[in-house]
Enzyme design. Structure first.
Site, mmCIF file in Angstrom:
data_model
loop_
_atom_site.group_PDB
_atom_site.id
_atom_site.type_symbol
_atom_site.label_atom_id
_atom_site.label_comp_id
_atom_site.label_asym_id
_atom_site.label_seq_id
_atom_site.Cartn_x
_atom_site.Cartn_y
_atom_site.Cartn_z
ATOM 1 N N HIS A 190 -8.381 0.195 -16.533
ATOM 2 C CA HIS A 190 -7.961 0.561 -15.179
ATOM 3 C C HIS A 190 -8.348 2.011 -14.870
ATOM 4 C CE1 HIS A 190 -5.406 -3.040 -15.442
ATOM 5 N NE2 HIS A 190 -5.441 -3.027 -14.120
ATOM 6 N N GLY A 217 0.666 3.952 -1.030
ATOM 7 C CA GLY A 217 -0.404 4.368 -1.938
ATOM 8 C C GLY A 217 -1.661 3.534 -1.765
ATOM 9 N N GLY A 226 5.571 1.339 0.095
ATOM 10 C CA GLY A 226 4.531 1.953 -0.740
ATOM 11 C C GLY A 226 3.351 2.311 0.141
ATOM 12 N N GLY A 235 4.795 -6.446 -5.874
ATOM 13 C CA GLY A 235 3.665 -6.467 -6.805
ATOM 14 C C GLY A 235 3.742 -5.283 -7.749
ATOM 15 N N THR A 236 4.818 -4.503 -7.618
ATOM 16 C CA THR A 236 5.005 -3.344 -8.497
ATOM 17 C C THR A 236 5.076 -3.802 -9.955
ATOM 18 O OG1 THR A 236 6.116 -2.096 -6.769
ATOM 19 C CG2 THR A 236 6.652 -1.472 -9.029
ATOM 20 N N THR A 237 4.548 -2.967 -10.851
ATOM 21 C CA THR A 237 4.573 -3.333 -12.277
ATOM 22 C C THR A 237 5.494 -2.378 -13.041
ATOM 23 O OG1 THR A 237 2.602 -1.994 -12.672
ATOM 24 C CG2 THR A 237 2.250 -4.328 -12.239
ATOM 25 N N GLY A 297 0.682 -4.456 -16.181
ATOM 26 C CA GLY A 297 1.568 -5.594 -15.923
ATOM 27 C C GLY A 297 0.810 -6.907 -16.080
ATOM 28 N N LYS A 318 -3.713 5.203 -13.149
ATOM 29 C CA LYS A 318 -2.705 4.196 -13.498
ATOM 30 C C LYS A 318 -1.687 4.790 -14.467
ATOM 31 C CE LYS A 318 -2.009 -0.622 -14.616
ATOM 32 N NZ LYS A 318 -1.072 -0.804 -13.510
ATOM 33 N N ASN A 359 0.275 -9.587 -10.625
ATOM 34 C CA ASN A 359 -1.123 -9.710 -10.197
ATOM 35 C C ASN A 359 -1.231 -10.797 -9.129
ATOM 36 O OD1 ASN A 359 -4.000 -10.445 -10.150
ATOM 37 N ND2 ASN A 359 -4.132 -8.931 -11.781
ATOM 38 N N MET A 362 -2.421 0.528 -2.846
ATOM 39 C CA MET A 362 -2.188 -0.854 -2.426
ATOM 40 C C MET A 362 -1.667 -0.911 -0.984
ATOM 41 S SD MET A 362 -3.292 -3.155 -4.272
ATOM 42 C CE MET A 362 -2.555 -4.446 -3.293
HETATM 43 N N1 LIG Z 1 0.593 -7.099 -8.314
HETATM 44 C C1 LIG Z 1 -0.664 -6.707 -8.106
HETATM 45 O O1 LIG Z 1 -1.569 -7.519 -7.814
HETATM 46 C C2 LIG Z 1 -0.981 -5.236 -8.195
HETATM 47 C C3 LIG Z 1 -2.268 -4.740 -7.888
HETATM 48 C C4 LIG Z 1 -2.478 -3.363 -7.902
HETATM 49 C C5 LIG Z 1 -1.424 -2.502 -8.232
HETATM 50 N N2 LIG Z 1 -0.206 -3.016 -8.554
HETATM 51 C C6 LIG Z 1 0.949 -2.173 -8.833
HETATM 52 O O2 LIG Z 1 1.482 -1.766 -7.569
HETATM 53 C C7 LIG Z 1 2.120 -0.496 -7.712
HETATM 54 C C8 LIG Z 1 1.529 0.471 -6.675
HETATM 55 O O3 LIG Z 1 0.156 0.661 -6.978
HETATM 56 P P1 LIG Z 1 -0.715 1.733 -6.166
HETATM 57 O O4 LIG Z 1 -2.056 1.754 -6.818
HETATM 58 O O5 LIG Z 1 -0.615 1.484 -4.701
HETATM 59 O O6 LIG Z 1 0.092 3.077 -6.528
HETATM 60 P P2 LIG Z 1 0.014 4.503 -5.838
HETATM 61 O O7 LIG Z 1 -1.284 4.661 -5.121
HETATM 62 O O8 LIG Z 1 0.383 5.480 -6.888
HETATM 63 O O9 LIG Z 1 1.181 4.438 -4.732
HETATM 64 C C9 LIG Z 1 2.510 4.357 -5.104
HETATM 65 C C10 LIG Z 1 3.446 4.379 -3.899
HETATM 66 O O10 LIG Z 1 4.770 4.315 -4.398
HETATM 67 C C11 LIG Z 1 5.496 5.466 -4.001
HETATM 68 N N3 LIG Z 1 6.420 5.918 -5.067
HETATM 69 C C12 LIG Z 1 7.748 5.707 -5.065
HETATM 70 N N4 LIG Z 1 8.316 6.216 -6.146
HETATM 71 C C13 LIG Z 1 7.328 6.772 -6.880
HETATM 72 C C14 LIG Z 1 7.289 7.455 -8.125
HETATM 73 N N5 LIG Z 1 8.411 7.669 -8.824
HETATM 74 N N6 LIG Z 1 6.116 7.870 -8.611
HETATM 75 C C15 LIG Z 1 4.974 7.663 -7.921
HETATM 76 N N7 LIG Z 1 4.938 6.993 -6.713
HETATM 77 C C16 LIG Z 1 6.104 6.565 -6.203
HETATM 78 C C17 LIG Z 1 4.432 6.503 -3.688
HETATM 79 O O11 LIG Z 1 5.012 7.441 -2.794
HETATM 80 P P3 LIG Z 1 4.182 8.685 -2.219
HETATM 81 O O12 LIG Z 1 3.443 8.111 -1.063
HETATM 82 O O13 LIG Z 1 5.259 9.646 -1.869
HETATM 83 O O14 LIG Z 1 3.288 9.170 -3.346
HETATM 84 C C18 LIG Z 1 3.364 5.622 -3.058
HETATM 85 O O15 LIG Z 1 3.703 5.350 -1.703
HETATM 86 C C19 LIG Z 1 1.917 -0.096 -9.172
HETATM 87 O O16 LIG Z 1 3.063 -0.493 -9.903
HETATM 88 C C20 LIG Z 1 0.708 -0.901 -9.596
HETATM 89 O O17 LIG Z 1 0.675 -1.130 -10.994
HETATM 90 C C21 LIG Z 1 0.025 -4.356 -8.533
#
Ligand SMILES: NC(=O)c1ccc[n+]([C@@H]2O[C@H](COP(=O)([O-])OP(=O)(O)OC[C@H]3O[C@@H](n4cnc5c(N)ncnc54)[C@H](OP(=O)(O)O)[C@@H]3O)[C@@H](O)[C@H]2O)c1
Length: 236
Positions: A129, A9, A7, A72-74, A139, A133, A98, A11
């Site tokens: 959020h 993005g 990932g 940590g994906t949701t 999640g 999001k 989280n 995070m």
């Molecule tokens: N557990 C925790 O504490 C916590 C905290 C924050 C967020 N999260 C979760 O972590 C995940 C990532 O959050 P983020 O804010 O980093 O997300 P983000 O900025 O949207 O980044 C998502 C990453 O996943 C990739 N990806 C793979 N398949 C995808 C699809 N079908 N659609 C969109 N992106 C896809 C993206 O690829 P590209 O680079 O090609 O766009 C990017 O590298 C989410 O599920 C979020 O809810 C969890």
């Protein structure tokens, strides 16, 4: 410990920024959507913050390599979670919606409080959020709902559009706000007769989650195969 981050993005960026602050952590690769997995370097653990489909591919890769997997994906479906649980029979797998210490502690507190107050007190949960999001409720909200209602017996009401009649005893209202750059806020309100109790958690930056994820990685690395939660590793 050599880590592949899955990932690229928001995070992924927070993990990249915080990795240098953790002694012994070496990020050896960062992988995004559609990238070839076969050319990834050797590593000791895979840490994923992406989307469920990509997370499952990365879990398969960790399984093939026999190394621990953290996500940590949701918004995993029950079937996807079951698949991760099966992989956990062979390697250590940790799934957490989280990684903040505050939310982990809050989950424990809510289970206790909800058990004591019971259905006489009305419960409403609200989460906020940033505008990007994709999943709702968050999640983390789902995790907090499980803490509020471990047996899953109470009715959940998501928003109140089309709501007719008064609130039913025991139901839990769930509401999602989306906007701006808010990293994550969760509020839980307990409404009694002539008194209320409120809990609020605010994540002020994504670094909170990234630092928790590094702690999880450091601990999971020493664990035997299994399917773990963050609180199991934090409070063991
Ligand atoms: N557990 C925790 O504490 C916590 C905290 C924050 C967020 N999260 C979760 O972590 C995940 C990532 O959050 P983020 O804010 O980093 O997300 P983000 O900025 O949207 O980044 C998502 C990453 O996943 C990739 N990806 C793979 N398949 C995808 C699809 N079908 N659609 C969109 N992106 C896809 C993206 O690829 P590209 O680079 O090609 O766009 C990017 O590298 C989410 O599920 C979020 O809810 C969890």
């Amino acid at each position: 410990m050599r880590v592949i981050v899955s990932g690229r993005g928001r995070m992924g960026q927070a993990l990249r920024e915080t990795a240098p602050t953790r002694e012994g952590i070496q990020m050896v690769a960062m992988v995004g959507r559609g990238e070839k997995l076969s050319s990834l370097p050797e590593a000791d653990i895979i840490l994923d913050f992406s989307r469920p489909e990509m997370a499952l591919h990365m879990a398969d890769l960790a399984h093939e390599r026999g190394i621990p997997f953290i996500t940590g994906t949701t918004s995993f479906s029950p079937e996807e979670l079951a698949a991760l649980e099966i992989i956990g029979k062979d390697i250590p797998v940790l799934v957490s919606a989280n990684f903040s210490l505050g939310i982990t502690v809050l989950s424990h507190v809510l289970e206790e409080v909800s058990g004591v107050l019971g259905e006489e007190w009305d419960v409403e949960l609200m989460e906020t959020h940033h505008r990007h999001k994709e999943d709702a409720p968050s999640g983390t909200a789902i995790k907090l709902l499980t803490a509020l209602d471990p047996g899953g017996n109470r009715k959940k009401v998501y928003g109140r559009q089309g709501f007719t009649g008064s609130r039913e005893k025991g139901e839990i209202g769930v509401h999602a706000l989306r906007g701006g750059s808010v990293v994550g806020e969760h509020q839980v309100h307990f409404f009694g007769d002539q008194e209320t109790l409120q809990f609020i958690h605010r994540a002020e930056s994504r670094q909170v989650f990234a630092l928790g994820a590094w702690t999880a990685a450091e601990r999971l690395f020493h664990m035997p195969a299994g399917f773990y939660s963050f609180s199991q590793l934090l409070f063991r």
